[in-house]
Enzyme design. Structure first.
Site, PDB file in Angstrom:
ATOM      1  N   ASP A  65       1.229  -1.171  -0.002  1.00 38.09           N
ATOM      2  CA  ASP A  65      -0.052  -0.287  -0.257  1.00 38.09           C
ATOM      3  C   ASP A  65       1.240   1.164   0.073  1.00 38.09           C
ATOM      4  O   ASP A  65       2.292   1.128   1.122  1.00 38.09           O
ATOM      5  CB  ASP A  65      -1.215   0.099   0.686  1.00 38.09           C
ATOM      6  CG  ASP A  65      -1.937   1.290   1.316  1.00 38.09           C
ATOM      7  OD1 ASP A  65      -1.335   1.987   0.069  1.00 38.09           O
ATOM      8  OD2 ASP A  65      -2.986   1.071   2.367  1.00 38.09           O
ATOM      9  N   ASN A  92       2.679   3.262 -10.812  1.00 38.99           N
ATOM     10  CA  ASN A  92       1.390   3.116 -10.905  1.00 38.99           C
ATOM     11  C   ASN A  92       0.454   3.262 -10.297  1.00 38.99           C
ATOM     12  O   ASN A  92      -0.820   4.088 -10.895  1.00 38.99           O
ATOM     13  CB  ASN A  92       0.898   1.465 -11.998  1.00 38.99           C
ATOM     14  CG  ASN A  92       0.031   1.515 -12.388  1.00 38.99           C
ATOM     15  OD1 ASN A  92      -1.240   2.552 -13.304  1.00 38.99           O
ATOM     16  ND2 ASN A  92      -1.060   0.598 -12.015  1.00 38.99           N
ATOM     17  N   TYR A 178      -6.895  15.720  -8.525  1.00 37.56           N
ATOM     18  CA  TYR A 178      -6.288  14.751  -9.426  1.00 37.56           C
ATOM     19  C   TYR A 178      -5.862  15.493 -10.747  1.00 37.56           C
ATOM     20  O   TYR A 178      -4.156  15.026  -9.982  1.00 37.56           O
ATOM     21  CB  TYR A 178      -7.802  14.001 -11.013  1.00 37.56           C
ATOM     22  CG  TYR A 178      -6.308  13.148 -11.227  1.00 37.56           C
ATOM     23  CD1 TYR A 178      -6.709  11.785 -10.841  1.00 37.56           C
ATOM     24  CD2 TYR A 178      -6.919  13.254 -12.224  1.00 37.56           C
ATOM     25  CE1 TYR A 178      -5.318  10.841 -11.446  1.00 37.56           C
ATOM     26  CE2 TYR A 178      -6.202  12.426 -13.441  1.00 37.56           C
ATOM     27  CZ  TYR A 178      -5.534  11.007 -12.834  1.00 37.56           C
ATOM     28  OH  TYR A 178      -5.580  10.107 -13.722  1.00 37.56           O
ATOM     29  N   LYS A 182      -0.988  15.320 -10.414  1.00 34.03           N
ATOM     30  CA  LYS A 182      -0.450  14.711 -11.388  1.00 34.03           C
ATOM     31  C   LYS A 182       0.824  15.570 -12.377  1.00 34.03           C
ATOM     32  O   LYS A 182       1.640  14.993 -12.573  1.00 34.03           O
ATOM     33  CB  LYS A 182      -0.948  13.916 -12.651  1.00 34.03           C
ATOM     34  CG  LYS A 182      -1.825  12.635 -12.812  1.00 34.03           C
ATOM     35  CD  LYS A 182      -1.091  11.611 -11.941  1.00 34.03           C
ATOM     36  CE  LYS A 182      -2.485  10.199 -11.738  1.00 34.03           C
ATOM     37  NZ  LYS A 182      -0.935   8.914 -11.232  1.00 34.03           N
ATOM     38  N   THR A 213     -11.425   1.250 -17.391  1.00 38.85           N
ATOM     39  CA  THR A 213     -10.897   0.541 -16.045  1.00 38.85           C
ATOM     40  C   THR A 213     -11.663   0.842 -15.505  1.00 38.85           C
ATOM     41  O   THR A 213     -12.658   2.270 -15.314  1.00 38.85           O
ATOM     42  CB  THR A 213      -9.470   1.485 -15.659  1.00 38.85           C
ATOM     43  OG1 THR A 213      -9.357   3.132 -16.061  1.00 38.85           O
ATOM     44  CG2 THR A 213      -7.497   1.101 -16.861  1.00 38.85           C
TER      45      THR A 213
HETATM   46  N1  NAP Z   1      -7.589   5.348 -17.175  1.00 34.10           N
HETATM   47  C1  NAP Z   1      -7.372   6.297 -17.078  1.00 34.10           C
HETATM   48  O1  NAP Z   1      -7.847   6.535 -18.503  1.00 34.10           O
HETATM   49  C2  NAP Z   1      -6.009   6.851 -16.753  1.00 34.10           C
HETATM   50  C3  NAP Z   1      -5.692   8.188 -17.652  1.00 34.10           C
HETATM   51  C4  NAP Z   1      -4.771   8.862 -16.762  1.00 34.10           C
HETATM   52  C5  NAP Z   1      -3.408   7.876 -16.084  1.00 34.10           C
HETATM   53  N2  NAP Z   1      -4.201   6.919 -15.217  1.00 34.10           N
HETATM   54  C6  NAP Z   1      -3.150   7.306 -14.295  1.00 34.10           C
HETATM   55  O2  NAP Z   1      -3.517   5.449 -14.305  1.00 34.10           O
HETATM   56  C7  NAP Z   1      -3.004   4.864 -12.990  1.00 34.10           C
HETATM   57  C8  NAP Z   1      -3.893   3.817 -13.235  1.00 34.10           C
HETATM   58  O3  NAP Z   1      -5.323   3.866 -13.427  1.00 34.10           O
HETATM   59  P1  NAP Z   1      -5.956   2.585 -13.539  1.00 34.10           P
HETATM   60  O4  NAP Z   1      -7.108   3.675 -14.562  1.00 34.10           O
HETATM   61  O5  NAP Z   1      -5.823   1.557 -14.105  1.00 34.10           O
HETATM   62  O6  NAP Z   1      -6.817   2.518 -12.385  1.00 34.10           O
HETATM   63  P2  NAP Z   1      -7.463   1.242 -11.378  1.00 34.10           P
HETATM   64  O7  NAP Z   1      -8.273   0.107 -11.997  1.00 34.10           O
HETATM   65  O8  NAP Z   1      -8.608   1.778 -10.371  1.00 34.10           O
HETATM   66  O9  NAP Z   1      -6.079   0.863 -10.899  1.00 34.10           O
HETATM   67  C9  NAP Z   1      -5.587   1.480 -10.024  1.00 34.10           C
HETATM   68  C10 NAP Z   1      -4.531   0.474  -9.254  1.00 34.10           C
HETATM   69  O10 NAP Z   1      -4.107   1.200  -8.282  1.00 34.10           O
HETATM   70  C11 NAP Z   1      -4.286  -0.062  -7.078  1.00 34.10           C
HETATM   71  N3  NAP Z   1      -4.249   1.115  -5.479  1.00 34.10           N
HETATM   72  C12 NAP Z   1      -5.000   2.815  -5.259  1.00 34.10           C
HETATM   73  N4  NAP Z   1      -4.529   3.067  -3.901  1.00 34.10           N
HETATM   74  C13 NAP Z   1      -3.634   2.270  -3.588  1.00 34.10           C
HETATM   75  C14 NAP Z   1      -2.228   2.360  -2.502  1.00 34.10           C
HETATM   76  N5  NAP Z   1      -2.438   3.180  -1.593  1.00 34.10           N
HETATM   77  N6  NAP Z   1      -1.792   1.640  -2.585  1.00 34.10           N
HETATM   78  C15 NAP Z   1      -2.014   1.054  -4.172  1.00 34.10           C
HETATM   79  N7  NAP Z   1      -2.132   0.472  -4.534  1.00 34.10           N
HETATM   80  C16 NAP Z   1      -3.231   1.731  -4.768  1.00 34.10           C
HETATM   81  C17 NAP Z   1      -5.237  -0.375  -7.234  1.00 34.10           C
HETATM   82  O11 NAP Z   1      -5.695  -0.237  -5.742  1.00 34.10           O
HETATM   83  P3  NAP Z   1      -7.286  -2.195  -5.540  1.00 34.10           P
HETATM   84  O12 NAP Z   1      -7.680  -2.639  -6.757  1.00 34.10           O
HETATM   85  O13 NAP Z   1      -6.172  -2.355  -4.222  1.00 34.10           O
HETATM   86  O14 NAP Z   1      -8.268  -0.746  -5.209  1.00 34.10           O
HETATM   87  C18 NAP Z   1      -5.573  -0.837  -8.701  1.00 34.10           C
HETATM   88  O15 NAP Z   1      -4.956  -1.889  -8.437  1.00 34.10           O
HETATM   89  C19 NAP Z   1      -4.059   5.694 -11.581  1.00 34.10           C
HETATM   90  O16 NAP Z   1      -2.072   6.179 -12.127  1.00 34.10           O
HETATM   91  C20 NAP Z   1      -4.284   6.118 -12.812  1.00 34.10           C
HETATM   92  O17 NAP Z   1      -3.854   8.149 -12.135  1.00 34.10           O
HETATM   93  C21 NAP Z   1      -5.339   6.324 -15.503  1.00 34.10           C
END
Ligand code: NAP
Length: 255
Positions: A65, A92, A178, A182, A213
């Site tokens: 975490d 990530n 957010y 970033k 996601t």
């Molecule tokens: N999706 C998009 O369009 C998008 C666009 C730009 C940037 N991003 C970035 O990409 C990254 C991944 O996002 P995603 O879209 O794949 O989201 P996601 O499916 O919600 O996955 C997020 C991951 O981060 C984990 N997490 C959250 N808080 C945490 C903590 N305190 N310690 C450890 N793990 C933690 C979550 O764990 P749990 O399963 O336990 O919650 C999950 O595994 C993020 O940094 C996000 O800001 C995403």
């Protein structure tokens, strides 16, 4: 004659139990790396690691975490004990702060009415967590012949894009949590890159694009594999690769 020694590459991906992080873990495993699946929930981490192993990869769940110093310490200890080094760190793990709401609809992040505690919580994960994890893993990364750090940012980090009233993200609600988290992550990326340049450690920020996601309630239009591609590219840069950069799959993203 002794056996030739080969260096088995080890990659740690935080938040790798689902979403883009899991996609990156899959691709790194496919490249033959040992992948450490960082997950705050041990059950979710083990499920993802088992799926990667079933697909032929070498994957291990690591409870991590990014907001909990004890789990970070223990994760670093496990990597040290099990593998002795780390070649790739992908920071990530991240939260939007507004639950599973598309960024276009995050009314609770509008600057004039935001709860400061919510901003704090988002920075805790997206910014302070990255510092804590990176610093815990750096001694292990220094034992790699080609260490790479990838910070998962967002187009929303770009002040150039977000300050353009007709720009790519003009339809998003203004955000005090957010997007600034970033932008701070991008600034940190440059500062780490500057410190570590002399040691050959390449540090870059990645913008995955708008990916389908949980974090946006599946409103994204890119697949997880497409979103993860730029993370993997930056995780596998050659010695002549960039550092202190900000990239999407299409190329450099303006700060
Ligand atoms: N999706 C998009 O369009 C998008 C666009 C730009 C940037 N991003 C970035 O990409 C990254 C991944 O996002 P995603 O879209 O794949 O989201 P996601 O499916 O919600 O996955 C997020 C991951 O981060 C984990 N997490 C959250 N808080 C945490 C903590 N305190 N310690 C450890 N793990 C933690 C979550 O764990 P749990 O399963 O336990 O919650 C999950 O595994 C993020 O940094 C996000 O800001 C995403």
């Amino acid at each position: 004659m002794g056996m030739p020694t080969t260096h088995q590459k080890v990659a740690m991906v935080t938040g790798a139990n689902k979403g883009i992080g899991r996609g990156a873990a899959e691709q790194l495993a496919g490249l033959g790396m040992t992948v450490l699946v960082g997950a705050r929930d041990p059950g979710r981490g083990e499920e993802a690691a088992a799926a990667l192993r079933a697909a032929g990869g070498d994957a291990h769940a690591v409870t991590l975490d990014v907001t909990d110093p004890a789990t970070i310490r223990e994760a670093a200890r496990q990597v040290e004990e099990g593998f002795g080094h780390l070649d790739v760190l992908i920071n990530n793990a991240g939260i939007s702060g507004s639950g599973q709401v598309s960024p276009a609809d995050a009314h609770d992040q509008v600057p004039s009415s935001v709860e400061v505690d919510m901003v704090r919580a988002v920075f805790e994960t997206n910014v302070f967590g990255v510092i804590a994890v990176t610093n815990a893993m750096l001694p292990l990364l220094r034992r790699s012949p080609a260490p790479r750090i990838v910070n998962v940012s967002s187009h929303a980090a770009s002040l150039t894009i977000t300050s353009d009233p007709n720009g790519l993200l003009a339809t998003l609600l203004p955000s005090a949590a957010y997007a600034p988290s970033k932008s701070a992550l991008n600034a940190l990326t440059v500062q780490y890159a500057n410190e570590l340049r002399k040691d050959g450690i390449l540090v870059n920020a990645a913008a995955p694009g708008f990916v389908d996601t949980d974090s946006n309630n599946h409103t994204g239009f890119l697949t997880v594999a497409q979103g993860a591609a730029v993370l993997v590219r930056l995780a596998t840069l050659g010695a002549d690769g960039p550092t202190a950069g900000f990239f999407s799959e299409e190329g450099p993203v303006p700060w």
